[in-house]
Design a protein around this motif. Structure first.
Motif, PDB file in Angstrom:
ATOM      1  N   GLN A 132       0.816  -1.219   0.000  1.00 53.71           N
ATOM      2  CA  GLN A 132       0.000   0.000   0.000  1.00 53.71           C
ATOM      3  C   GLN A 132       0.852   1.273   0.000  1.00 53.71           C
ATOM      4  OE1 GLN A 132      -3.632  -0.535  -0.400  1.00 53.71           O
ATOM      5  NE2 GLN A 132      -2.353  -2.249  -1.026  1.00 53.71           N
ATOM      6  N   ARG A 190      -5.018  11.300   5.532  1.00 49.29           N
ATOM      7  CA  ARG A 190      -5.417  10.526   6.721  1.00 49.29           C
ATOM      8  C   ARG A 190      -4.219   9.984   7.491  1.00 49.29           C
ATOM      9  NH1 ARG A 190     -10.656  12.342   6.636  1.00 49.29           N
ATOM     10  NH2 ARG A 190     -11.747  11.620   4.795  1.00 49.29           N
ATOM     11  N   GLU A 239      -5.608  13.722  12.327  1.00 52.59           N
ATOM     12  CA  GLU A 239      -5.376  13.336  10.942  1.00 52.59           C
ATOM     13  C   GLU A 239      -5.094  14.529  10.049  1.00 52.59           C
ATOM     14  OE1 GLU A 239      -8.781  11.158   9.654  1.00 52.59           O
ATOM     15  OE2 GLU A 239      -8.116   9.313  10.619  1.00 52.59           O
ATOM     16  N   ASN A 283      -7.201  -3.959   4.365  1.00 49.55           N
ATOM     17  CA  ASN A 283      -7.265  -5.371   3.967  1.00 49.55           C
ATOM     18  C   ASN A 283      -5.982  -5.851   3.305  1.00 49.55           C
ATOM     19  OD1 ASN A 283      -9.824  -6.007   4.925  1.00 49.55           O
ATOM     20  ND2 ASN A 283     -10.849  -5.310   3.060  1.00 49.55           N
ATOM     21  N   HIS A 313      -7.953   2.377  12.235  1.00 49.07           N
ATOM     22  CA  HIS A 313      -8.047   3.728  11.666  1.00 49.07           C
ATOM     23  C   HIS A 313      -6.856   4.084  10.787  1.00 49.07           C
ATOM     24  CE1 HIS A 313     -11.082   3.910  14.869  1.00 49.07           C
ATOM     25  NE2 HIS A 313     -11.703   4.669  13.988  1.00 49.07           N
ATOM     26  N   GLY A 328      -5.444   4.390   7.193  1.00 51.68           N
ATOM     27  CA  GLY A 328      -5.939   4.442   5.806  1.00 51.68           C
ATOM     28  C   GLY A 328      -7.449   4.308   5.729  1.00 51.68           C
ATOM     29  N   ASP A 329      -7.916   3.418   4.877  1.00 48.82           N
ATOM     30  CA  ASP A 329      -9.345   3.159   4.716  1.00 48.82           C
ATOM     31  C   ASP A 329      -9.549   1.641   4.686  1.00 48.82           C
ATOM     32  OD1 ASP A 329      -9.192   2.104   1.971  1.00 48.82           O
ATOM     33  OD2 ASP A 329      -8.660   4.144   1.425  1.00 48.82           O
ATOM     34  N   PRO A 330     -10.809   1.172   4.666  1.00 44.30           N
ATOM     35  CA  PRO A 330     -11.028  -0.283   4.787  1.00 44.30           C
ATOM     36  C   PRO A 330     -10.284  -1.130   3.749  1.00 44.30           C
ATOM     37  CG  PRO A 330     -13.100   0.869   5.098  1.00 44.30           C
ATOM     38  CD  PRO A 330     -12.092   1.911   4.683  1.00 44.30           C
ATOM     39  N   ALA A 331     -10.244  -0.671   2.495  1.00 42.82           N
ATOM     40  CA  ALA A 331      -9.585  -1.475   1.457  1.00 42.82           C
ATOM     41  C   ALA A 331      -8.067  -1.495   1.667  1.00 42.82           C
ATOM     42  CB  ALA A 331      -9.925  -0.931   0.070  1.00 42.82           C
ATOM     43  N   VAL A 332      -7.533  -0.384   2.113  1.00 44.57           N
ATOM     44  CA  VAL A 332      -6.096  -0.333   2.426  1.00 44.57           C
ATOM     45  C   VAL A 332      -5.786  -1.269   3.601  1.00 44.57           C
ATOM     46  CG1 VAL A 332      -4.285   1.174   3.373  1.00 44.57           C
ATOM     47  CG2 VAL A 332      -5.688   1.960   1.454  1.00 44.57           C
TER      48      VAL A 332
END
Lengths: 262, 161
Positions: free
Chosen positions: A31, A179, A174, A102, A94, A96-100
């Motif tokens: 990522q 973020r 953030e 994963n 918390h 990045g975001d959910p896809a990151v």
């Protein structure tokens, strides 16, 4: 991206062997590394994926410590340590975001040691031990400045051991676009004292705020930090915030973290 | 070149890729599944979200070779077996959850991952989950409303703004 070869070994030993090639580079969740490659800021001859190594996956407990495999994604850490180490779970939840979350892995984050990443604050704030394919490195020796660690060429973070504190919390202010932490403060209270680790703020990368640690070790309350501050010299100064602003935020976020830890 | 084989939308798919081939390139250029979009190409906008082994990932930030052997689902695999829109897609239509539609494939894939994990999310949880999906048309409100509706919750109280 420049062209590179790709290998996906199934064991740590095979990965170490594959990384012996000149200009070979380990790939965690990618990522950070994949965006870096897209910008042609790196030109590895070969990427060695660590995501197919079963012995680097998952979370276990041993001797009062939580052991997290280096290739464990953030989302799995967020789920897996929620009961045993909620502050660490919250931190992981918390990034990045959910896809990151994963894809990105704890080992990749620690190996990269971005000065605004969250995991370095947790590792240093917990006095964690970084386990590699060849040795163990305590967090105090591991982080050596912005994007710099004690890792040797081709050395892989295979896991991390976190001692579980009595209380802990991580507070991140953030940077609203990326973020990443403009300033993040991890506070952890152990039987033998309090540790305070700060990310996002310093040009030297993650650091311990020893003055706050001393104050909180005798009185674990936000008021114990009244009047304490970190010098603005050496703080990152950019369009998102001046060094003085970041220095101020360190104390604010540390107080919030202590309050949240209870 | 390396040969990769994966299951895409329930069907076997394979092809030769370079080490640097991204999953989204493999899906769009090799398999011609162009429903998955590339918006920012910097893993921020989420237009490229697909599911890999059931997890939402940004296919612009994953190598195709990393998906070798995986089960991949794209927006083309989301409709019902008879070709009609699935619950989430229908809710996007019913609640006007899109305008230009560019972000919609990623929004639907993220929404689907959210609801698989959390079947009745709160509005705040929906908004939080969409942190990595950027829409420049709608202001998100009707996207959130559509996802709440798709989860079977009453959205009458969520007024359009």
């Amino acid at each position: 991206m420049y062209a590179f070869d790709f290998e996906k070994p199934g064991s740590i030993a095979d990965a170490v062997a594959a990384l012996k090639d000149e200009d070979a580079q380990a790939l965690g969740g990618g990522q950070t590394l994949i965006p870096t490659l897209k910008q042609r800021l790196a030109m590895p001859s070969k990427l060695v994926s660590l995501t197919g190594i079963a012995e680097m996956q998952g979370i276990s407990k041993a001797g009062g410590e939580i052991v997290i495999g280096g290739a464990t994604p953030h989302a799995a850490v967020a789920d897996g340590v929620a009961g045993d180490y909620p502050a660490l779970a919250e931190l992981a939840a918390h990034i990045g975001d959910p896809a990151v979350r994963n894809r990105g892995t704890i080992g990749g984050s620690l190996a990269n040691n971005d000065p605004a990443a969250c995991y370095p604050a947790a590792a240093l704030g917990s006095g964690a031990t970084i386990v590699t394919d060849r040795r163990e490195i305590v967090a105090d020796d591991y982080f050596q400045g912005m994007f710099t660690t004690a890792l040797d060429e081709g050395e892989i973070v295979t896991g991390v051991r976190f001692p579980v504190p009595e209380k802990a919390s991580y507070m991140k202010f953030e940077q609203p676009a990326s973020r990443f932490a403009l300033v993040g403060v991890f506070v952890a209270k152990y039987a033998d004292g309090v540790r305070v680790a700060v990310t996002g703020a310093s040009e030297e990368g993650v650091f311990r705020w020893s003055e706050a640690e001393a104050a909180l070790s005798s009185d674990f309350s936000p008021a114990a930090l009244d009047g304490l501050s970190v010098p603005a010299d050496g703080m990152i100064s950019d369009l998102h915030g001046s060094g003085a602003y970041r220095a101020h935020l360190v104390a604010v976020m540390a107080k919030r973290a202590v309050a949240a830890a209870g | 070149m390396t040969k990769v084989t994966m299951t895409v939308n329930g069907k076997p798919a394979s092809g030769d890729v370079e080490g640097r081939t991204l999953l989204v390139q493999f899906l769009r250029e090799n398999l011609r599944l162009t429903g998955t979009h590339v918006g920012c190409d910097t893993s921020q906008c989420g237009a490229c979200v697909v599911h890999v082994d059931g997890k939402a990932v940004k296919s612009c930030t994953m190598l195709a070779a990393e998906a070798d052997g995986a089960e991949v689902t794209t927006i083309e695999g989301m409709a019902n077996a008879d070709g009609s829109l699935n619950t989430i897609q229908q809710a996007f239509q019913d609640h006007h959850g899109l305008q230009c539609g560019f972000c919609t494939p990623g929004m639907v894939m993220s929404a689907s991952a959210l609801l698989a994990d959390n079947p009745r999310p709160t509005e705040a949880e929906v908004r939080d989950y969409l942190e990595g999906n950027i829409c420049r048309c709608t202001g998100y409100h009707n996207i959130v409303k559509a996802i709440m509706a798709a989860s079977g919750q009453d959205v009458g109280a969520i007024a359009a703004e």
